[in-house]
Design a protein around this motif. Structure first.
Motif, PDB file in Angstrom:
ATOM      1  N   PHE A 139       0.497  -1.357   0.238  1.00 58.19           N
ATOM      2  CA  PHE A 139      -0.014   0.333   0.432  1.00 58.19           C
ATOM      3  C   PHE A 139       0.714   0.933  -0.212  1.00 58.19           C
ATOM      4  O   PHE A 139       1.741   1.437   0.949  1.00 58.19           O
ATOM      5  CB  PHE A 139      -0.967  -0.197   1.652  1.00 58.19           C
ATOM      6  N   ASP A 140       0.200   2.290  -0.586  1.00 58.21           N
ATOM      7  CA  ASP A 140       1.258   2.852  -0.803  1.00 58.21           C
ATOM      8  C   ASP A 140       0.772   4.211  -1.917  1.00 58.21           C
ATOM      9  O   ASP A 140       0.795   4.234  -2.464  1.00 58.21           O
ATOM     10  CB  ASP A 140       2.924   2.583  -2.371  1.00 58.21           C
ATOM     11  N   PRO A 141       0.386   5.080  -1.090  1.00 55.99           N
ATOM     12  CA  PRO A 141      -0.663   6.465  -1.774  1.00 55.99           C
ATOM     13  C   PRO A 141       0.276   7.115  -1.856  1.00 55.99           C
ATOM     14  O   PRO A 141      -0.426   7.705  -3.634  1.00 55.99           O
ATOM     15  CB  PRO A 141      -0.964   6.998  -0.481  1.00 55.99           C
ATOM     16  N   ASP A 142       1.422   7.835  -1.934  1.00 59.46           N
ATOM     17  CA  ASP A 142       2.040   8.631  -2.757  1.00 59.46           C
ATOM     18  C   ASP A 142       2.554   7.903  -4.653  1.00 59.46           C
ATOM     19  O   ASP A 142       2.222   8.884  -5.564  1.00 59.46           O
ATOM     20  CB  ASP A 142       3.166   8.430  -1.866  1.00 59.46           C
ATOM     21  N   ARG A 143       2.805   6.835  -4.272  1.00 60.83           N
ATOM     22  CA  ARG A 143       3.081   6.408  -5.813  1.00 60.83           C
ATOM     23  C   ARG A 143       1.579   6.102  -6.549  1.00 60.83           C
ATOM     24  O   ARG A 143       1.093   5.763  -7.962  1.00 60.83           O
ATOM     25  CB  ARG A 143       3.058   5.505  -5.275  1.00 60.83           C
ATOM     26  N   ALA A 144       0.413   5.769  -5.736  1.00 59.11           N
ATOM     27  CA  ALA A 144      -1.351   5.722  -6.422  1.00 59.11           C
ATOM     28  C   ALA A 144      -1.246   7.158  -7.058  1.00 59.11           C
ATOM     29  O   ALA A 144      -1.311   8.067  -7.961  1.00 59.11           O
ATOM     30  CB  ALA A 144      -1.776   5.273  -5.758  1.00 59.11           C
ATOM     31  N   ARG A 145      -1.205   8.067  -6.266  1.00 60.22           N
ATOM     32  CA  ARG A 145      -1.269   9.702  -6.516  1.00 60.22           C
ATOM     33  C   ARG A 145      -0.313   9.899  -7.912  1.00 60.22           C
ATOM     34  O   ARG A 145      -0.870  10.798  -8.674  1.00 60.22           O
ATOM     35  CB  ARG A 145      -1.090  10.843  -5.217  1.00 60.22           C
ATOM     36  N   PHE A 146       1.437   9.496  -7.462  1.00 61.10           N
ATOM     37  CA  PHE A 146       2.047   9.626  -8.873  1.00 61.10           C
ATOM     38  C   PHE A 146       1.273   9.696 -10.188  1.00 61.10           C
ATOM     39  O   PHE A 146       1.561   9.605 -11.442  1.00 61.10           O
ATOM     40  CB  PHE A 146       3.069   9.491  -8.888  1.00 61.10           C
TER      41      PHE A 146
ATOM     42  N   ALA B  16      -8.333   2.918  -0.203  1.00 65.36           N
ATOM     43  CA  ALA B  16      -7.769   3.983  -0.745  1.00 65.36           C
ATOM     44  C   ALA B  16      -8.755   5.029  -1.551  1.00 65.36           C
ATOM     45  O   ALA B  16      -7.475   5.888  -2.065  1.00 65.36           O
ATOM     46  CB  ALA B  16      -9.050   3.976  -2.679  1.00 65.36           C
ATOM     47  N   GLY B  17      -8.917   6.370  -0.449  1.00 64.53           N
ATOM     48  CA  GLY B  17      -9.243   7.225  -0.074  1.00 64.53           C
ATOM     49  C   GLY B  17      -8.149   7.956  -0.140  1.00 64.53           C
ATOM     50  O   GLY B  17      -7.585   9.234  -0.340  1.00 64.53           O
ATOM     51  N   ALA B  18      -6.866   7.727   0.980  1.00 65.23           N
ATOM     52  CA  ALA B  18      -5.968   8.535   1.042  1.00 65.23           C
ATOM     53  C   ALA B  18      -4.545   8.316  -0.296  1.00 65.23           C
ATOM     54  O   ALA B  18      -4.653   9.079   0.003  1.00 65.23           O
ATOM     55  CB  ALA B  18      -4.882   7.518   1.991  1.00 65.23           C
ATOM     56  N   ALA B  19      -5.446   7.747  -0.964  1.00 61.30           N
ATOM     57  CA  ALA B  19      -4.606   7.950  -2.644  1.00 61.30           C
ATOM     58  C   ALA B  19      -5.629   8.793  -2.975  1.00 61.30           C
ATOM     59  O   ALA B  19      -4.667   8.633  -4.300  1.00 61.30           O
ATOM     60  CB  ALA B  19      -4.117   6.572  -3.273  1.00 61.30           C
ATOM     61  N   GLY B  20      -6.391   9.366  -3.361  1.00 62.01           N
ATOM     62  CA  GLY B  20      -6.947  10.396  -3.724  1.00 62.01           C
ATOM     63  C   GLY B  20      -7.657   9.078  -4.146  1.00 62.01           C
ATOM     64  O   GLY B  20      -8.302   9.833  -5.954  1.00 62.01           O
ATOM     65  N   ILE B  21      -8.043   8.306  -4.118  1.00 63.05           N
ATOM     66  CA  ILE B  21      -9.090   7.391  -5.093  1.00 63.05           C
ATOM     67  C   ILE B  21     -10.279   7.200  -4.072  1.00 63.05           C
ATOM     68  O   ILE B  21     -10.773   6.804  -3.029  1.00 63.05           O
ATOM     69  CB  ILE B  21      -8.442   5.901  -5.391  1.00 63.05           C
ATOM     70  N   ASN B  22     -11.798   7.300  -4.804  1.00 61.34           N
ATOM     71  CA  ASN B  22     -13.090   7.378  -4.254  1.00 61.34           C
ATOM     72  C   ASN B  22     -14.105   6.647  -4.705  1.00 61.34           C
ATOM     73  O   ASN B  22     -13.864   6.408  -5.936  1.00 61.34           O
ATOM     74  CB  ASN B  22     -13.963   8.604  -4.393  1.00 61.34           C
ATOM     75  N   LEU B  23     -13.807   5.494  -4.550  1.00 61.41           N
ATOM     76  CA  LEU B  23     -14.397   3.964  -4.395  1.00 61.41           C
ATOM     77  C   LEU B  23     -16.176   3.955  -3.722  1.00 61.41           C
ATOM     78  O   LEU B  23     -16.458   4.118  -3.287  1.00 61.41           O
ATOM     79  CB  LEU B  23     -14.111   2.662  -4.252  1.00 61.41           C
ATOM     80  N   ASN B  24     -16.934   3.787  -5.279  1.00 64.44           N
ATOM     81  CA  ASN B  24     -18.544   3.740  -4.804  1.00 64.44           C
ATOM     82  C   ASN B  24     -18.766   2.196  -4.753  1.00 64.44           C
ATOM     83  O   ASN B  24     -18.780   2.143  -6.120  1.00 64.44           O
ATOM     84  CB  ASN B  24     -18.890   4.965  -6.028  1.00 64.44           C
TER      85      ASN B  24
END
Length: 512
Positions: A336-343, A378-386
């Motif tokens: 789990f790597d929110p920074d790399r996800a946001r990249f 996933a929210g910490a990575a800027g991903i909003n899953l509905n």
């Protein structure tokens, strides 16, 4: 939906189970002499109203369990992963291209017809050709020609060498039926049980075949299989005594079963993998940066700890488990790597991502819980899953392969089958519609390569392609969890699938 596990031994099997204190040890099942008679009541998840007993349409476990009770296959995979003859008494090939199979003599179908080579050719051809509707077409279209070269001899020729091709016949679609058979509502085979009634999504009843050719199998007289997709209702049925065996035990209550002396938990080492499908033919998941963001935005350790209660192992976004001899251990374990996800989101031109995630217990009992953990992290990575929860009934027809992001699950299979079925460009079950020419070329080379070390190198590269570019977020490999009444004997844990590799009906007996 998974079988290749030569690394699985009795020693490490017992060791992994003993650590959790939940395993029914191998050998316990055979501690008593099989007893004939009684009724066996099986309450199962994994059935819906659109189920068919046409082997080409098998997708769920209820279909598979009924299928191998009524029919036999050419080969059988034992609980330890080894391959043994079933209706194919023997086989031989000098070049891994042309195979000659000797078919057992003296075996009859339930309708009285004697088994011969033409039955085998017909049954396999159901899964071949451009017009077949079989989910296993990509496996059996590797056969260029198959003919009856004698009353009990079948010869087939492959498009390219495949040293492990006989394992293909253990695929759960490959049921042997009489030549020209089409009455799928009344499935007929050579198996230990004769189908009495099948109500899709509700129940099935079967009676023991008095002329079964396996003298050490098919012990109970009658089987009543009831579809119970609600986990709490299945458990209640077992604890109240109205069910003898249940599948897909909720991991949250697994430990509680130890307190009930009348029931036992059966844990099998799992190579079933759970996956979040990222459709390659739809926006936004056609973009690999989006897929990479979804992979890094997945907290798989939380899923293993919170949802699975440690009963499994981490996945690394390809379908090959750590127990597989072809496993690529050199790949970095994705975490789990929110920074790399946001990249990766920024590389896709986005600051954040909102996307619907379709989920259902049809894929696995914990599907909703897994999806909710994914959503919460996933929210910490800027991903909003509905998260959109779909009912089990019809999930495989109205949602699977129809949404950009959805849950799926796959059973353990030989590696070439796994990669071909799920990721081959021409596969009917390429659930993400992924297409990669380099992947297809390497996959063909891997199947044709007889040297193990070279095959491992090729399959290792295929895993790397899926890890870096592939369409699947694969967070975990799951152990199988079933439960049984103490009066049920002969239940052998299996790494093939739960319910003793789907073969529970012909293996168990009841001690009154």
């Amino acid at each position: 939906m998974p079988i290749y596990q030569p690394a699985l031994t009795r020693r490490n099997f017992l060791a992994t189970g003993a650590a959790a204190g939940l395993l029914l040890p191998l050998g316990m099942a055979r501690a008593s002499t099989p007893r004939k008679g009684s009724e066996f009541r099986l309450a199962m998840a994994g059935g819906s109203s659109d189920n068919s007993l046409d082997p080409r349409a098998f997708t769920q476990q209820v279909q598979r369990v009924i299928g191998v009770a009524v029919c036999n296959q050419l080969v059988e995979i034992l609980p330890d992963g080894s391959l043994i003859p079933e209706l194919a008494e023997s086989w031989d090939s000098s070049d891994a291209i042309t195979w000659v199979l000797k078919i057992r003599e003296g075996i009859s179908f339930h309708n009285g017809k004697s088994l011969d080579a033409e039955d085998v050719v017909y049954s396999i051809n159901l899964h071949r050709g451009t017009d077949t509707t079989s989910g296993a077409a990509s496996l059996f279209n590797a056969i260029v020609e198959i003919t009856a070269t004698g009353p009990h001899e079948v010869t087939l020729r492959l498009e390219s060498p495949n040293a492990e091709f006989m394992r293909t016949f253990s695929d759960y679609h490959a049921m042997i039926v009489p030549a020209d058979f089409k009455d799928w509502e009344n499935l007929t085979g050579t198996g230990g049980y004769i189908l009495e009634e099948f109500q899709p999504g509700i129940r099935a009843t079967l009676n023991r075949n008095p002329n079964y050719w396996k003298t050490d199998r098919a012990h109970v007289d009658r089987v009543v299989l009831t579809v119970v997709n609600d986990a709490a209702a299945r458990l209640s049925g077992l604890q109240s005594g109205t069910a003898d065996v249940i599948n897909q035990v909720d991991r949250k209550v697994a430990g509680l079963l130890e307190r009930n002396k009348s029931v036992e938990l059966v844990r099998s080492p799992g190579a079933v993998h759970w996956t979040f499908i990222c459709a390659f033919n739809a926006e936004p998941t056609s973009n690999n940066h989006i897929r990479q963001a979804l992979k890094y935005g997945c907290d798989r350790q939380a899923m293993l700890d919170v949802v699975m209660k440690g009963l499994g192992s981490l996945g690394n976004d390809h379908p090959i488990s750590p127990d597989n001899p072809y496993y690529n251990s050199a790949l970095e374990q994705r975490s789990f790597d929110p920074d790399r996800a946001r990249f990766h989101l920024k590389e896709a031109g986005l600051e954040s991502l909102s996307i619907e995630l379709y989920t259902s217990e049809a894929a696995l009992p914990e599907a909703v819980s897994l999806s909710e953990v994914y959503q919460s992290k996933a929210g910490a990575a800027g991903i909003n899953l509905n998260v959109i929860r779909r009912p089990p009934d019809g999930y495989w027809t109205d949602t699977w392969m129809k949404k950009p992001l959805a849950v799926s699950s796959w059973l353990n299979r030989p590696i070439d089958q796994t990669l071909s079925l799920i990721y081959g460009t021409d596969s009917a079950w390429n659930e993400s519609y992924w297409s990669n020419s380099r992947f297809d070329t390497l996959l063909a080379e891997g199947k044709a390569t007889l040297d193990f070390d070279k095959r491992k190198e090729i399959y290792g590269e295929l895993q790397a392609i899926l890890h870096d570019e592939g369409p699947s977020v694969i967070p975990v490999f799951a152990d199988f969890l079933d439960a049984k009444s103490a009066r049920v004997k002969g239940f052998e844990p299996s790494g093939v699938a739960d319910l003793s590799g789907d073969r529970i009906i012909e293996r168990v007996w009841i001690e009154e």
